[in-house]
Scaffold this motif. Structure first.
Motif, short mmCIF file in Angstrom:
data_model
loop_
_atom_site.label_atom_id
_atom_site.label_comp_id
_atom_site.label_asym_id
_atom_site.label_seq_id
_atom_site.Cartn_x
_atom_site.Cartn_y
_atom_site.Cartn_z
N ASP A 311 29.92 32.69 37.72
CA ASP A 311 29.46 32.92 36.35
C ASP A 311 28.78 31.67 35.78
OD1 ASP A 311 30.17 35.56 36.04
OD2 ASP A 311 32.18 35.12 35.29
N LEU A 312 29.40 30.52 36.03
CA LEU A 312 28.83 29.27 35.53
C LEU A 312 27.47 28.99 36.18
CD1 LEU A 312 29.34 26.78 33.75
CD2 LEU A 312 30.43 25.70 35.72
N ARG A 313 27.39 29.22 37.48
CA ARG A 313 26.14 28.96 38.21
C ARG A 313 25.01 29.86 37.72
NH1 ARG A 313 28.10 30.01 42.83
NH2 ARG A 313 27.39 32.16 42.96
N ASP A 314 25.32 31.12 37.45
CA ASP A 314 24.28 32.08 37.07
C ASP A 314 24.10 32.23 35.56
OD1 ASP A 314 23.96 32.51 39.77
OD2 ASP A 314 25.25 34.28 39.84
N GLY A 315 24.87 31.47 34.78
CA GLY A 315 24.71 31.50 33.33
C GLY A 315 25.24 32.75 32.67
N ARG A 316 26.27 33.38 33.26
CA ARG A 316 26.84 34.59 32.67
C ARG A 316 27.99 34.22 31.73
NH1 ARG A 316 25.89 36.59 37.91
NH2 ARG A 316 27.87 35.68 38.52
N THR A 317 28.14 34.99 30.67
CA THR A 317 29.26 34.84 29.76
C THR A 317 30.42 35.68 30.24
OG1 THR A 317 27.74 34.49 27.91
CG2 THR A 317 30.01 35.06 27.37
N ALA A 318 31.61 35.11 30.28
CA ALA A 318 32.78 35.84 30.75
C ALA A 318 33.17 36.93 29.75
CB ALA A 318 33.95 34.89 30.95
N PRO A 319 33.85 37.98 30.18
CA PRO A 319 34.32 39.01 29.25
C PRO A 319 35.21 38.40 28.17
CG PRO A 319 34.58 39.73 31.52
CD PRO A 319 34.20 38.29 31.57
N ARG A 320 35.28 39.07 27.02
CA ARG A 320 35.98 38.48 25.88
C ARG A 320 37.47 38.27 26.14
NH1 ARG A 320 35.00 43.72 23.58
NH2 ARG A 320 33.25 42.86 22.40
N ASP A 321 38.09 39.07 26.99
CA ASP A 321 39.54 38.93 27.23
C ASP A 321 39.85 37.96 28.37
OD1 ASP A 321 40.15 40.72 25.21
OD2 ASP A 321 40.00 42.45 26.53
N HIS A 322 38.81 37.35 28.95
CA HIS A 322 39.04 36.50 30.11
C HIS A 322 39.85 35.25 29.74
CE1 HIS A 322 37.62 33.27 33.00
NE2 HIS A 322 38.27 34.10 33.75
N LEU A 323 39.55 34.64 28.59
CA LEU A 323 40.23 33.40 28.22
C LEU A 323 41.72 33.64 28.03
CD1 LEU A 323 40.16 30.44 27.51
CD2 LEU A 323 39.52 31.06 25.17
N ALA A 324 42.08 34.74 27.38
CA ALA A 324 43.51 35.03 27.18
C ALA A 324 44.22 35.22 28.51
CB ALA A 324 43.67 36.27 26.29
N ALA A 325 43.57 35.91 29.45
CA ALA A 325 44.19 36.11 30.76
C ALA A 325 44.31 34.79 31.51
CB ALA A 325 43.36 37.12 31.58
#
Length: 746
Positions: A311-325
């Motif tokens: 995701d970081l390499r391709d510039g994608r934003t993680a899903p909104r619930d990813h940080l909580a998980a």
């Protein structure tokens, strides 16, 4: 009632049906139940304070706020009762009712024990801290640094305070407190902190170096396990981490990861939510969810980190619930990732394994493998099959070979090898050594340059050359109208403009779904990004449509006027996508196809449903309040209009020519019908159907879940669809609305 409440407080691990039935019973005498809960706090009969807080929060209403404020501000009331009352008031956005001088410290001290395990507590805690004066905040930080001993709680607490603290001196104090916390969770939290200036940056860098030197990267923290599932044909697979330790609240972090496109979805569960989720999952049909098999935690950790790097390499934003998980996985931050290296011993020779490799596609983990409409390297071959004298004949070997070579030139061997290598790990975790060996044999052959002659590849290609992949629209998986309405309206009074916006969001979600189906899987956006965009566009589209109708005259009924409306909608939708930060995919570089589809879907709803089939005519009277019939089921425009919206733009996503339609009909075994009418496919319409009471839609029997609704009113259990069952498991707000309105699932 007292006995029921007492049991509820003592048994937070009740299964979901028992828990929800108890809440439904209490809701019948809600005000009395709220008073009884506070009395149980006074008597010390609350075993699980977080579970008790959930019960109180689900029963209390704004009219209970004065009584809750009296308890929260009473210095003689039990601490647990004061804290629960204060948190419910914060949830009702009534911080001004908390007037006692000690209530802030009381709530912060209580929540510090649970903030690392219950992400939902972060918002009210941060809000309460943020509005306190500086001296009170400084005193609270010093108190927590002195009294808070659990390292995970310390790390979670100080990181959360850093998110809202603006004072430079207090921020340095918080960073120093985190740096003194020798635990993986502290290191994880420090890496997420955004430094404000060189002094903070240097402090964080030094602290991370010290903490890393003290860590043991080879030790898996006690209580943690991981499970993984097979990847589907797009390279997406499920991964789950679980924490279970006697005396501590359970935690689970669930992910959908893509071998090509990083993190696709995530879910965090803690405490009683874990048992509730698992209790519902235990009743699933096998097709409702993937099977998971235990693997080494370092191998699972490596999968998460690799997806995040992608995701970081391709510039994608993680899903909104990813940080909580991910926060739930902070104790694993010091663990060294070790990618799984599958190896399977078998008596079969490599040639034998390759020869039978096509049989892998019969295994449950490969049920949806194939190349869909997003694989454009096969388009010319799919269209070529329709141009033959016998279009219904299966593709010949030469065509399969040429199509496979086209995939090889597009880089498919490397991608397919990665999918099979992952599935070999899943096969070994499931104890399927023979299938793991077959998957690895194909992986090895692909690495040696073979592709078009591999039986598994040839079967995949042959089955994916069906011309329907090019023309047919995907089966609708958009949420129900009831679900969309709940997410968009909440408790607001439904005006006709708001009802139209709900229906517009509903058809726009379908337009996004059709558009995404034509993209390569790695370019498809996250579901939450699609939902956010559709809801925002529904508000914009409603304003444009109602303004257009307000100035309508006879000339506006002409086609050229509709095209002018389409142009205005397209301009606004394109601008909104830009404002939302949408990155155009390579296969729609200027988002022209998406914008056109969204505009056409809006016109279809406005002219073919609202102004043609519906007596409510919501867009023409936007300020009027909607009736209950217009805001609920059945769809006010009728079931045919509902089918129209759900199946937009019709049977075909790409409209065939008359000749192609005739050839396609022979392939499908039907009479030719080149018309593109939004309606269910004949085969689907012939299936037995049932009415799901949750989404209130007619669903085919194949979509029925094993779960049933136990209604409040006397009556037999009612079947529900898999889609609603899945939302009920994952979405606490949806579950609360269902329990309050209808009953619980069992």
């Amino acid at each position: 009632m007292r006995n029921l409440l007492g049991d509820l407080m003592r048994h937070p691990a009740w299964n979901v049906a028992q828990f929800d039935r108890a809440l439904a019973e209490l809701s019948k005498r809600r005000s009395l139940a709220v008073r009884q809960i506070l009395l149980l706090h006074r008597e010390g009969r609350v075993a699980d304070e977080v579970a008790a807080l959930e019960v109180l929060g689900r029963l209390a209403r704004p009219e209970d706020d004065p009584a809750l404020a009296a308890v929260a501000n009473d210095p003689h009331a039990p601490e647990s009762a004061r804290v629960a009352s204060a948190l419910v008031l914060l949830g009702h956005d009534q911080p001004d009712l908390l007037t006692a001088g000690d209530v802030t410290a009381l709530v912060l001290r209580w929540q510090a024990r649970f903030v690392s395990e219950e992400p939902a507590l972060r918002y009210p805690l941060a809000r309460l801290y943020q509005v306190a004066p500086r001296d009170e905040r400084a005193g609270w930080i010093a108190l927590q640094d002195e009294e808070l001993r659990d390292p995970e709680a310390r790390a979670a607490m100080f990181e959360m305070l850093l998110e809202v603290e603006r004072d430079p001196a207090l921020r340095l104090f918080l960073l120093e407190a985190m740096a003194r916390t020798a635990h993986a969770a502290a290191r994880a939290g420090l890496r997420r902190v955004v430094p404000r200036g060189s002094e903070e940056r240097d402090l964080i860098t030094g602290a991370l170096a010290v903490l890393a030197a003290e860590a043991d990267p080879n030790r898996v923290p006690t209580g943690w396990t991981a499970r993984v599932g097979f990847c589907d044909g797009t390279g997406v697979f499920p991964l789950r981490f679980d924490f279970r330790l006697a005396g501590q609240r359970p935690r689970s972090a669930l992910f959908l990861l893509s071998l090509d496109a990083g993190v696709r979805d995530a879910l965090s569960l803690a405490g009683h939510e874990v048992g509730r989720y698992d209790g519902l999952a235990a009743g699933d049909d096998p097709a409702d969810g993937p099977l998971l098999f235990e693997i080494a935690v370092p191998a699972a950790w490596a999968m998460v980190l690799e997806a995040e790097r992608a995701d970081l390499r391709d510039g994608r934003t993680a899903p909104r619930d990813h940080l909580a998980a991910r926060r739930l996985l902070d104790p694993l931050a010091d663990l060294a990732p070790r990618a799984a290296e599958p190896h399977a011993e078998t008596a079969a020779t490599t040639d034998d394994l390759l020869a039978g490799s096509d049989r892998l596609l019969d295994a449950p983990g490969y049920a949806d493998w194939g190349y869909d409409a997003g694989e454009h390297a096969l388009d010319e071959f799919r269209l070529g099959l329709l141009a033959r004298s016998r279009p219904s004949a299966p593709p010949d070997d030469a065509t399969v070979t040429r199509a496979a070579e086209a995939l090889r030139r597009a880089g498919e061997p490397r991608r397919l090898a990665r999918l099979l290598a992952h599935n070999a790990v899943a096969h070994l975790a499931a104890g399927e050594t023979g299938q793991a060996a077959a998957a690895l044999a194909v992986t090895s052959a692909l690495a040696q340059g073979r592709f078009a002659d591999v039986p598994l590849v040839r079967r995949l290609v042959r089955e994916s050359l069906h011309p329907g992949h090019y023309f047919l629209a995907p089966r609708s998986e958009v949420p129900s109208r009831t679900t969309v309405m709940g997410m968009m309206l909440g408790r607001r009074r439904p005006t006709k403009a708001r009802i139209f916006a709900v229906d517009l969001a509903w058809i726009l979600l379908r337009a996004f779904e059709v558009w995404a189906s034509r993209l390569p899987p790695r370019e498809r956006p996250h579901d939450d990004r699609v939902q956010d965009a559709a809801f925002a566009m529904a508000q914009t589209g409603t304003r444009v449509a109602t303004r257009w109708l307000g100035g309508r005259d006879g000339a506006r009924e002409q086609d050229d006027s509709r095209e002018a409306l389409l142009a205005e909608l397209s301009d606004d939708y394109r601008a909104l996508l830009h404002d939302l930060g949408w990155m155009p995919p390579a296969h729609d570089p200027d988002l022209a196809r998406l914008v056109e589809g969204l505009g056409r879907a809006t016109l279809a709803l406005l002219f073919d449903v609202c102004l043609a089939r519906c007596a409510a005519r919501c867009p023409e009277q936007p300020r009027r309040l909607a009736s209950s019939e217009e805001g609920r089921r059945p769809f006010p425009a009728g079931p045919e209009a509902e089918d129209f919206v759900r199946s937009w733009p019709g049977r075909f996503a790409a409209l065939p020519s008359p000749e192609q339609a005739s050839a396609l009909a022979s392939v499908l075994g039907e009479g030719a019908d080149p018309a593109n009418r939004p309606a269910p496919l004949p085969a689907a319409a012939a299936d037995p159907v049932f009415l799901c009471p949750l989404c209130e839609e007619r669903r085919p029997a194949a979509a029925r879940s094993r779960a049933v609704l136990l209604p409040h009113a006397e009556g037999p259990p009612q079947p529900v669809c898999r889609r609603c069952h899945g939302i009920y498991r994952r979405d606490a707000l949806f579950r609360e609305q269902v329990v309050s309105r209808l009953g619980s699932l069992s």
